[in-house]
Write a protein that holds these residues in place. Structure first.
Motif, PDB file in Angstrom:
ATOM      1  N   MET A 122       0.925  -1.173  -0.112  1.00 47.30           N
ATOM      2  CA  MET A 122       0.051  -0.060  -0.181  1.00 47.30           C
ATOM      3  C   MET A 122       0.730   1.411   0.297  1.00 47.30           C
ATOM      4  O   MET A 122       0.508   2.153  -0.752  1.00 47.30           O
ATOM      5  CB  MET A 122      -0.763   0.012   1.394  1.00 47.30           C
ATOM      6  N   ILE A 123       1.839   1.331   0.958  1.00 49.11           N
ATOM      7  CA  ILE A 123       2.571   2.677   1.067  1.00 49.11           C
ATOM      8  C   ILE A 123       3.451   2.979  -0.216  1.00 49.11           C
ATOM      9  O   ILE A 123       3.611   3.795  -0.911  1.00 49.11           O
ATOM     10  CB  ILE A 123       3.515   2.418   2.407  1.00 49.11           C
ATOM     11  N   THR A 124       4.032   1.494  -0.995  1.00 55.87           N
ATOM     12  CA  THR A 124       4.674   1.611  -2.071  1.00 55.87           C
ATOM     13  C   THR A 124       3.830   2.202  -3.089  1.00 55.87           C
ATOM     14  O   THR A 124       4.125   2.971  -4.025  1.00 55.87           O
ATOM     15  CB  THR A 124       5.334   0.588  -2.362  1.00 55.87           C
ATOM     16  N   GLN A 125       2.606   1.578  -3.364  1.00 56.49           N
ATOM     17  CA  GLN A 125       1.725   1.943  -4.219  1.00 56.49           C
ATOM     18  C   GLN A 125       1.392   3.517  -3.930  1.00 56.49           C
ATOM     19  O   GLN A 125       1.336   4.085  -5.356  1.00 56.49           O
ATOM     20  CB  GLN A 125       0.446   1.057  -4.000  1.00 56.49           C
ATOM     21  N   ALA A 126       1.120   3.902  -2.986  1.00 58.93           N
ATOM     22  CA  ALA A 126       0.702   5.349  -2.932  1.00 58.93           C
ATOM     23  C   ALA A 126       2.036   6.188  -3.550  1.00 58.93           C
ATOM     24  O   ALA A 126       1.670   7.286  -4.260  1.00 58.93           O
ATOM     25  CB  ALA A 126       0.493   5.743  -1.567  1.00 58.93           C
TER      26      ALA A 126
ATOM     27  N   LEU B  61       1.992   5.940  -7.432  1.00 61.82           N
ATOM     28  CA  LEU B  61       0.841   6.782  -8.043  1.00 61.82           C
ATOM     29  C   LEU B  61       1.217   8.323  -8.038  1.00 61.82           C
ATOM     30  O   LEU B  61       0.774   8.860  -8.849  1.00 61.82           O
ATOM     31  CB  LEU B  61      -0.524   6.561  -7.186  1.00 61.82           C
ATOM     32  N   GLN B  62       1.874   8.811  -6.995  1.00 61.43           N
ATOM     33  CA  GLN B  62       2.326  10.093  -6.873  1.00 61.43           C
ATOM     34  C   GLN B  62       3.161  10.332  -7.904  1.00 61.43           C
ATOM     35  O   GLN B  62       3.338  11.520  -8.548  1.00 61.43           O
ATOM     36  CB  GLN B  62       2.851  10.281  -5.410  1.00 61.43           C
ATOM     37  N   ILE B  63       4.331   9.269  -8.103  1.00 63.68           N
ATOM     38  CA  ILE B  63       5.378   9.516  -9.231  1.00 63.68           C
ATOM     39  C   ILE B  63       4.566   9.655 -10.530  1.00 63.68           C
ATOM     40  O   ILE B  63       4.887  10.391 -11.237  1.00 63.68           O
ATOM     41  CB  ILE B  63       6.096   8.445  -9.226  1.00 63.68           C
ATOM     42  N   VAL B  64       3.601   8.838 -10.725  1.00 62.32           N
ATOM     43  CA  VAL B  64       2.913   8.630 -11.992  1.00 62.32           C
ATOM     44  C   VAL B  64       2.199  10.223 -12.399  1.00 62.32           C
ATOM     45  O   VAL B  64       2.448  10.886 -13.413  1.00 62.32           O
ATOM     46  CB  VAL B  64       1.779   7.651 -12.199  1.00 62.32           C
ATOM     47  N   ARG B  65       1.673  10.734 -11.286  1.00 61.83           N
ATOM     48  CA  ARG B  65       0.946  12.102 -11.598  1.00 61.83           C
ATOM     49  C   ARG B  65       2.111  13.134 -11.784  1.00 61.83           C
ATOM     50  O   ARG B  65       1.800  13.919 -12.581  1.00 61.83           O
ATOM     51  CB  ARG B  65       0.374  12.498 -10.077  1.00 61.83           C
ATOM     52  N   ASP B  66       3.143  12.962 -10.973  1.00 62.38           N
ATOM     53  CA  ASP B  66       4.262  13.941 -11.304  1.00 62.38           C
ATOM     54  C   ASP B  66       4.755  14.013 -12.514  1.00 62.38           C
ATOM     55  O   ASP B  66       5.020  14.913 -13.130  1.00 62.38           O
ATOM     56  CB  ASP B  66       5.317  13.775 -10.065  1.00 62.38           C
ATOM     57  N   VAL B  67       5.163  12.741 -12.985  1.00 59.83           N
ATOM     58  CA  VAL B  67       6.035  12.535 -14.151  1.00 59.83           C
ATOM     59  C   VAL B  67       4.923  12.817 -15.399  1.00 59.83           C
ATOM     60  O   VAL B  67       5.635  13.544 -16.206  1.00 59.83           O
ATOM     61  CB  VAL B  67       6.436  10.974 -14.470  1.00 59.83           C
TER      62      VAL B  67
ATOM     63  N   SER C 188      -3.334   5.821   5.640  1.00 58.96           N
ATOM     64  CA  SER C 188      -3.009   6.803   4.708  1.00 58.96           C
ATOM     65  C   SER C 188      -2.910   6.579   3.211  1.00 58.96           C
ATOM     66  O   SER C 188      -3.349   7.289   2.397  1.00 58.96           O
ATOM     67  CB  SER C 188      -2.139   7.853   5.321  1.00 58.96           C
ATOM     68  N   ALA C 189      -2.291   5.314   3.219  1.00 60.35           N
ATOM     69  CA  ALA C 189      -1.697   5.185   1.734  1.00 60.35           C
ATOM     70  C   ALA C 189      -2.938   4.549   0.965  1.00 60.35           C
ATOM     71  O   ALA C 189      -2.864   4.363  -0.276  1.00 60.35           O
ATOM     72  CB  ALA C 189      -0.611   4.168   1.988  1.00 60.35           C
ATOM     73  N   ILE C 190      -4.065   4.230   1.484  1.00 59.67           N
ATOM     74  CA  ILE C 190      -5.133   3.555   0.822  1.00 59.67           C
ATOM     75  C   ILE C 190      -5.753   4.334  -0.010  1.00 59.67           C
ATOM     76  O   ILE C 190      -6.196   5.627   0.404  1.00 59.67           O
ATOM     77  CB  ILE C 190      -6.317   2.951   1.828  1.00 59.67           C
TER      78      ILE C 190
END
Lengths: 331, 337
Positions: free
Chosen positions: A193-197, A200-206, B257-259
């Motif tokens: 989950m934390i890696t996924q978040a 996803l942030q990186i995908v948005r930024d890139v 928070s990561a969900i």
């Protein structure tokens, strides 16, 4: 570094049908799909197993494998042309250079015997890049921006990188040749989950920094909700609903979209309010040949659904919905 | 009642010459699963949750600590004598595609363990037939449809139901469900979760639910307990609804928070938290294991490992020197803040 400000291209899929040869004849996995990826947007393509989402994504790359083939329609990328018509050297150049693809399980798609840096040089040579130093600089820049120690990563073998790091390396490979269309197939499956978040942030930024048109293919509505502007919901080879993410999630119109959203386990609220959809998603062999592909599982099933495939209707709020029971104005 | 006390487990890997390393999977975990209860272990990969499930199912030898099944300390028994106890605990793992023998029909998959069961318990042959149909109906399958078929002819959801039916053939007390819905299509997941919930009611079987997908843990029963595992230690433990609505440990808060937030339906929780840095398993901090990543760590956190307890008068147990309730979980849009 070669900084060329290329405008993100639009992608226009129309009437696309992709069929696979089987013992039961040629069966469509993707049927008569129209989908616009507006320039500079992120679209989330969501569907369950057998919905045809991966086949649709592969057709963007002109990479539908035998026994499958595009039997009708086109996939037009601005500045490139119809991907379904390209072949040979032309197609090979476009892949990577214009369209970057991060494969499902990118965590395992690196060559285990070569360092990331060596694979980067191989990619450069295969695409006849003259300025390999420039390519290296661009790769380092991308890795830096994604929060990685670029020198360490380029010297590393696949097994020395964590799942989240490999996923970022996959994105770097997809973009290092300056592609402006990015396709990510299940980018966070098998990640925590934390890696996924973080990814996803990186995908948005890139996406923003590089000026891309991005397609994220996933079974997870949550992933789409986090990154995408638009959501396209696929079922039985059709796009059944397509529109802005927040609007579709707040007020799904197609009965399948509605059922799918209600079926998501949530952290708050009444657990008995959430319900599984009855029945199971169709497979290639069980997709109905005529009528609505969802009717077997649909609570709003009508007589017309048996014989007439519902066309995609454009709603006043700009979304499209393919359902006989949905009329403009009705919620 | 199944109880674990101070369960520890270390794996030694040999990665080529001189590169052998030790990975601590469990660092003294205590837990109790009441009869008919629901206990969930949540955490990221490498937190030890799968190892714990495998130890419980007898698939992984116990190293330190004791495992008490129906008042008997199984860890003190000889391996052969443990078998009947471990039979009471059945594991359902995430991949229903590889859990079933592809060359056998569902009928033979279920009937063989039932025949054995009948022989062991002195039941007649007719019981085998009755029980086969009964178990399939119990897991929501149509016996007439399913029995003659092979696994590849069934959907993922149906296969997982067959796996559950097979686990029930030995009349277990506990089902250990390790990521049991993560490979199932989204539209069908709730059906499997509701099945586990109903088996608790109809058979009095308890469920140990192991998952990284926290929201699914709520659906095996709102009366369930939640254990949050981080690097082999329990960092927070309490009623599932309490921990999810008001987590007090910063790791739990980062995890929740990561969900993903379903924007449009939900808004992000106001106190969303991100760890300072990614997990580095090579680090073995002397104090709190989460200290290097924790946004609230102080010098005291690096001194010694905090104990699981109710420091600060919290409702739930936690292992943090500075427990504070934070609202990190998404809230319905249009309500709240």
């Amino acid at each position: 570094m070669t900084i060329t400000m290329v405008k993100a291209p639009a992608v226009s899929i129309s009437g696309l049908t992709v069929a696979y040869k089987t013992d039961a004849g040629e069966l469509p996995a993707v049927s008569q799909v129209d989908l616009e990826l507006a320039a500079g947007t992120i679209t989330g393509l969501v569907g369950e197993s057998g919905s045809g989402k991966s086949t649709l994504a592969l057709s963007l790359l002109g990479a539908v494998q035998k026994p499958g083939r595009v039997t009708a329609g086109s996939v037009v990328v601005d500045g490139i042309g119809d991907m379904a018509k390209l072949a040979g050297e032309e197609l090979r150049t476009v892949r990577g250079a214009k369209i970057g693809y991060v494969f499902q399980a990118a965590q395992n798609s690196l060559n285990p015997l070569k360092t990331v840096g060596k694979q980067l040089l191989d990619l450069g040579k295969a695409h006849k890049v003259r300025d390999l130093k420039g390519l290296l600089r661009h790769a380092k820049d991308l890795l830096d921006r994604m929060g990685l120690n670029a020198d360490r990563v380029l010297d590393a073998y696949q097994h020395e990188l964590s799942g989240g790091m490999r996923q970022r390396v996959g994105i770097m490979f997809a973009l290092v040749l300056n592609a402006h269309v990015l396709v990510l197939d299940e980018p966070t499956t098998a990640l925590d989950m934390i890696t996924q978040a973080n990814i996803l942030q990186i995908v948005r930024d890139v996406h923003k920094e590089q000026g891309l048109t991005t397609l994220v293919v996933t079974h997870d509505v949550g992933v789409v909700a986090e990154v995408a502007h638009k959501i396209a919901v696929m079922y039985g080879g059709r796009i059944v609903e397509h529109g802005p993410v927040t609007q579709v999630l707040a007020e799904p119109r197609h009965p399948y979209t509605r059922g799918l959203i209600h079926a998501i386990p949530r952290l708050t609220g009444d657990i008995s309010a959430a319900k599984a959809l009855p029945g199971t998603p169709p497979t290639l062999g069980t997709i109905p040949k005529q009528g609505c592909v969802f009717r077997e599982r649909c609570a709003l099933r009508m007589e017309v659904c048996e014989t007439v495939e519902p066309p995609a209707q454009r709603m006043l709020d700009g979304r499209t919905v393919a359902c006989h029971a949905v009329k403009e104005g009705a919620a | 009642m199944i109880e674990g006390r101070g369960i520890t487990k270390t794996f030694h890997t040999r990665g080529g010459m001189l590169a052998s390393k030790t990975v601590t999977a469990l660092r003294g975990v205590d837990f109790a699963i009441p009869r008919g209860g629901a206990v969930s272990f949540i955490g990221e990969s490498g937190c030890g949750k799968t190892t714990l499930g495998r130890i419980l199912a007898g698939l992984e030898p116990l190293e330190g600590g004791s495992l008490i099944i129906d008042n008997v300390d199984v860890s003190a028994l000889k391996p052969k004598a443990r078998e009947p106890y471990f039979r009471k605990i059945q594991l359902i793992h995430q991949d229903p595609y590889s859990a079933l023998n592809p060359t056998r029909t569902i009928e033979s998959t279920l009937r063989d363990p039932l025949r054995l069961r009948a022989a062991q318990t002195g039941r007649p042959e007719s019981w085998v037939n009755e029980q086969t149909e009964h178990l399939l109906s119990l897991v929501g399958l149509n016996p007439g449809y399913v029995l003659p078929r092979y696994p590849h002819q069934l959907s993922g959801g149906m296969r997982q139901r067959v796996v559950i039916a097979r686990a029930l053939t030995v009349e277990p007390e506990v089902l250990v469900a390790d990521e049991a819905v993560s490979m199932i299509d989204v539209s069908l997941r709730l059906g499997i979760l509701a099945l586990l919930r109903s088996l608790r009611e109809t058979l009095g079987v308890s469920v140990l639910f192991i998952t990284h997908d926290v929201a699914t843990a709520r659906y095996i029963g709102s009366d369930g307990e939640l254990y949050v595992l981080y690097r082999g230690s329990v960092v927070e433990r309490g009623a599932a609804e309490t921990v999810l609505a008001g987590p007090v440990h910063p790791y739990t808060q980062c995890l929740l928070s990561a969900i993903p937030v379903l924007h449009g339906l939900e808004k992000p929780g106001p106190d969303r938290l991100v760890p300072n840095e990614p997990l580095d398993e090579r680090k073995e901090p002397p104090g709190c294991l989460f200290e290097p990543r924790c946004p609230f760590a102080t010098a005291a956190c690096a001194q010694r490992p905090p104990q699981l307890g109710r420091l600060g008068d919290t409702i739930q147990d936690h292992a943090c020197l500075y427990p504070a309730t934070r609202h990190v979980v998404a809230v319905p849009a249009g309500h709240g803040h």
